[in-house]
Design a protein around this motif. Sequence first.
Motif, short mmCIF file in Angstrom:
data_model
loop_
_atom_site.label_atom_id
_atom_site.label_comp_id
_atom_site.label_asym_id
_atom_site.label_seq_id
_atom_site.Cartn_x
_atom_site.Cartn_y
_atom_site.Cartn_z
N VAL A 191 0.81 -1.22 0.00
CA VAL A 191 0.00 0.00 0.00
C VAL A 191 0.84 1.28 0.00
N ASP A 192 2.16 1.15 -0.03
CA ASP A 192 3.07 2.28 -0.05
C ASP A 192 2.78 3.28 1.07
N GLU A 193 2.52 2.76 2.27
CA GLU A 193 2.29 3.58 3.46
C GLU A 193 3.15 3.04 4.59
N SER A 194 3.34 3.87 5.60
CA SER A 194 4.05 3.41 6.78
C SER A 194 3.13 3.51 8.00
N PHE A 195 3.37 2.62 8.94
CA PHE A 195 2.58 2.56 10.16
C PHE A 195 3.53 2.46 11.35
N SER A 196 3.09 3.03 12.46
CA SER A 196 3.93 2.96 13.67
C SER A 196 3.21 2.13 14.71
N GLY A 197 3.99 1.61 15.62
CA GLY A 197 3.45 0.81 16.71
C GLY A 197 4.44 0.77 17.85
N ASN A 198 4.01 0.16 18.93
CA ASN A 198 4.86 0.05 20.10
C ASN A 198 4.75 -1.35 20.67
N ARG A 199 5.76 -1.71 21.41
CA ARG A 199 5.80 -3.07 21.95
C ARG A 199 6.37 -3.01 23.36
N PHE A 200 5.67 -3.61 24.31
CA PHE A 200 6.19 -3.83 25.66
C PHE A 200 6.42 -5.32 25.79
N ARG A 201 7.60 -5.70 26.25
CA ARG A 201 7.94 -7.12 26.32
C ARG A 201 8.52 -7.45 27.68
N LEU A 202 8.03 -8.53 28.29
CA LEU A 202 8.63 -9.11 29.49
C LEU A 202 9.52 -10.24 29.03
N GLU A 203 10.75 -10.31 29.57
CA GLU A 203 11.74 -11.25 29.07
C GLU A 203 12.31 -12.11 30.19
N LEU A 204 12.64 -13.34 29.84
CA LEU A 204 13.31 -14.26 30.74
C LEU A 204 14.28 -15.07 29.91
N GLY A 205 15.52 -15.18 30.36
CA GLY A 205 16.50 -15.91 29.58
C GLY A 205 17.72 -16.30 30.41
N VAL A 206 18.70 -16.82 29.70
CA VAL A 206 19.95 -17.26 30.31
C VAL A 206 21.09 -16.62 29.56
N SER A 207 22.12 -16.20 30.29
CA SER A 207 23.31 -15.61 29.68
C SER A 207 24.56 -16.29 30.23
N ALA A 208 25.54 -16.45 29.35
CA ALA A 208 26.86 -16.94 29.76
C ALA A 208 27.86 -15.81 29.62
N PHE A 209 28.61 -15.58 30.67
CA PHE A 209 29.66 -14.57 30.65
C PHE A 209 30.98 -15.31 30.46
N ILE A 210 31.73 -14.92 29.46
CA ILE A 210 33.01 -15.55 29.16
C ILE A 210 34.10 -14.56 29.54
N PHE A 211 34.84 -14.92 30.59
CA PHE A 211 35.91 -14.02 31.06
C PHE A 211 37.08 -14.81 31.59
#
Length: 186
Positions: free
Chosen positions: A166-186
């Motif tokens: 349609v050659d138009e642009s639309f805006s929106g917003n997102r709120f997200r709750l997150e849960l995950g795992v991270s590895a720190f390499i040091f």
Amino acid sequence: MYRSLMVLGLLLGVASPALAQDYATDRGAWLLGGTVSYTSDGGELYENLDGDRQNTALLNPRALYFVSPGLAIGGQVVVQYASQGDASFTTLGIGPEIAYYFGGAGSTVYPFVDANVSYANLSSEGFDASGFGFGFGAGAAFMLSPSVALVGGGSYTIENLSVDQVDESFSGNRFRLELGVSAFIF
């Protein structure tokens, strides 16, 4: 040849301690991780004709390098699948990220703030949109061991996508709750 090997050995011996990291968010450390999330999207970009919000499952791997204690730069990838009524959508995105982790060598919890910019491509049957988004978030990394953390937090993203059909642009917003795992390499 012997002299070259001696000089190389000496340089490595001197440089190695200088490059060593003392804790998870120290300069030179890496964070490899990701989150899974549940998202509730709103705004004209995501609502259907009845005004219903779209519910989404998301996989978000990331890699960050600590350029100074607590300050990390890197990138993330977004793989998202959503369905709303009879429609389903797939979104792929990629972009740079910057984060700051509070705490030091004795910390068992690292609160953090982050910001990112991303390019996204959203597609469905007969529908294609692409554009950019800006997001920021906050949370905490709870260390389960010296190098593995359970990560929880939330983020907010603002997007503007151009729809090809349609050659138009639309805006929106997102709120997200997150849960995950991270590895720190040091």
